[in-house]
Design a protein around this motif. Structure first.
Motif, PDB file in Angstrom:
ATOM      1  N   UNK A 139    -106.904  28.976  34.440  1.00  0.00           N
ATOM      2  CA  UNK A 139    -107.478  29.654  33.033  1.00  0.00           C
ATOM      3  C   UNK A 139    -106.146  30.764  32.806  1.00  0.00           C
ATOM      4  N   UNK A 140    -105.952  30.582  31.371  1.00  0.00           N
ATOM      5  CA  UNK A 140    -105.000  31.375  30.655  1.00  0.00           C
ATOM      6  C   UNK A 140    -105.826  32.308  29.604  1.00  0.00           C
ATOM      7  N   UNK A 141    -106.312  33.589  30.060  1.00  0.00           N
ATOM      8  CA  UNK A 141    -106.964  34.388  29.131  1.00  0.00           C
ATOM      9  C   UNK A 141    -106.445  35.554  28.572  1.00  0.00           C
ATOM     10  N   UNK A 142    -106.981  36.184  27.469  1.00  0.00           N
ATOM     11  CA  UNK A 142    -106.470  37.268  26.897  1.00  0.00           C
ATOM     12  C   UNK A 142    -107.626  38.320  27.100  1.00  0.00           C
ATOM     13  N   UNK A 143    -107.213  39.504  27.454  1.00  0.00           N
ATOM     14  CA  UNK A 143    -108.231  40.679  27.740  1.00  0.00           C
ATOM     15  C   UNK A 143    -107.976  41.650  26.410  1.00  0.00           C
ATOM     16  N   UNK A 144    -108.882  41.950  26.054  1.00  0.00           N
ATOM     17  CA  UNK A 144    -108.905  43.346  25.306  1.00  0.00           C
ATOM     18  C   UNK A 144    -109.543  44.366  25.618  1.00  0.00           C
ATOM     19  N   UNK A 145    -108.941  45.437  26.093  1.00  0.00           N
ATOM     20  CA  UNK A 145    -109.497  46.464  26.822  1.00  0.00           C
ATOM     21  C   UNK A 145    -109.780  47.684  25.956  1.00  0.00           C
ATOM     22  N   UNK A 146    -110.644  48.472  26.295  1.00  0.00           N
ATOM     23  CA  UNK A 146    -111.039  49.693  25.504  1.00  0.00           C
ATOM     24  C   UNK A 146    -110.052  50.774  26.064  1.00  0.00           C
ATOM     25  N   UNK A 147    -110.205  51.846  25.487  1.00  0.00           N
ATOM     26  CA  UNK A 147    -109.472  52.984  26.201  1.00  0.00           C
ATOM     27  C   UNK A 147    -110.030  53.384  27.502  1.00  0.00           C
ATOM     28  N   UNK A 148    -109.088  53.780  28.113  1.00  0.00           N
ATOM     29  CA  UNK A 148    -109.364  54.044  29.735  1.00  0.00           C
ATOM     30  C   UNK A 148    -110.325  55.589  29.406  1.00  0.00           C
ATOM     31  N   UNK A 149    -111.303  55.727  30.115  1.00  0.00           N
ATOM     32  CA  UNK A 149    -112.069  57.075  30.139  1.00  0.00           C
ATOM     33  C   UNK A 149    -112.420  57.466  31.528  1.00  0.00           C
ATOM     34  N   UNK A 150    -111.881  58.385  32.038  1.00  0.00           N
ATOM     35  CA  UNK A 150    -111.746  58.892  33.483  1.00  0.00           C
ATOM     36  C   UNK A 150    -111.382  57.491  34.279  1.00  0.00           C
ATOM     37  N   UNK A 151    -112.199  57.233  35.220  1.00  0.00           N
ATOM     38  CA  UNK A 151    -111.949  55.997  36.004  1.00  0.00           C
ATOM     39  C   UNK A 151    -112.662  54.733  35.704  1.00  0.00           C
TER      40      UNK A 151
END
Length: 247
Positions: A139-151
């Protein structure tokens, strides 16, 4: 009662306030690497959605004809397991491209019900098949990540997943094509632990093309088996995958 309600509200406000407090970040620079690798393990649940033919004309070996209605259904989800490796490319602060070559081991449980051949109790004559599948997927995927908060850092993902089916028996009622392509959507969350990053993810996969091997019915020597093999005209595979990535 008022005191209890006040205590509940106060506790909820306190917990929300604590959740917003900053803590020490584990591995604060791990996401800044342009390319990183990992391994994955997980479990999968396989299913298939059939399009039944309905009434069909059956020609017996002696030349006699009969009309039979056979319905086929994958009547339960069978658990399997998945293993693979991970390569992830950082595109920007919120987007990454991910390649995860994986092997999925599992099976689909099929039930055929011949509505024109009831048993002594008046129920449709039933046969079953365990359709074992071992897939190699890339699989070839695209991840859209939120802003990191703590860990922790939640994300959503989507991608295209070509698969190769390594299994298929000549004596099965139904056999699937060797190659298939799935579209997949999922959610997950990065958890930053002191020594590594743990990423649980839940995704849903659905095949874009007809997965049914239509030539298989003509290869069966048993005429009775052909009637069951010809009872479906198309099939789309489905899969739910729970994966744990370790980076």
């Amino acid at each position: 009662m008022k005191n209890l309600l006040f205590a509940i509200i106060l506790s909820a406000v306190s917990m929300a306030a604590l959740a917003q407090e900053r803590t020490v970040q584990n591995k604060p620079y791990i996401d800044l690497r342009p390319l990183h690798f990992g391994i994955l393990v997980g479990m999968n649940m396989q299913d298939i959605e059939f399009e039944n033919v309905g009434p069909q004309t059956i020609i017996a070996e002696d030349g006699t004809e009969s009309v039979q209605t056979i319905m086929c259904d994958a009547d339960k989800w069978n658990p399997g397991f998945s293993v693979g490796v991970l390569a992830e490319l950082r595109l920007n602060d919120h987007l990454t491209a991910r390649l995860t070559p994986t092997m999925h081991f599992g099976a689909k449980h099929l039930t055929f019900r011949n509505l024109t051949m009831p048993d002594e109790n008046g129920n449709p004559y039933t046969v079953t098949q365990d359709l074992k599948n071992t897939y190699i997927s890339i699989p070839l995927d695209i991840k859209f990540c939120a802003q990191r908060f703590n860990n922790y850092r939640p994300y959503i993902m989507a991608g295209i997943n070509p698969m190769i089916n390594l299994t298929g028996k000549a004596e099965d009622y139904i056999r699937l094509k060797r190659y298939d392509t799935f579209v997949e959507l999922g959610i997950g969350c990065d958890f930053y632990l002191p020594f590594f990053k743990l990423i649980p993810e839940l995704k849903f996969c659905y095949s874009l093309a007809d997965a049914l091997d239509k030539n298989h019915a003509n290869e069966l020597k048993d005429v009775n088996m052909r009637a069951y093999a010809n009872s479906v005209r198309a099939g789309h595979s489905k899969m739910i995958v729970l994966t744990f990535y370790f980076e």
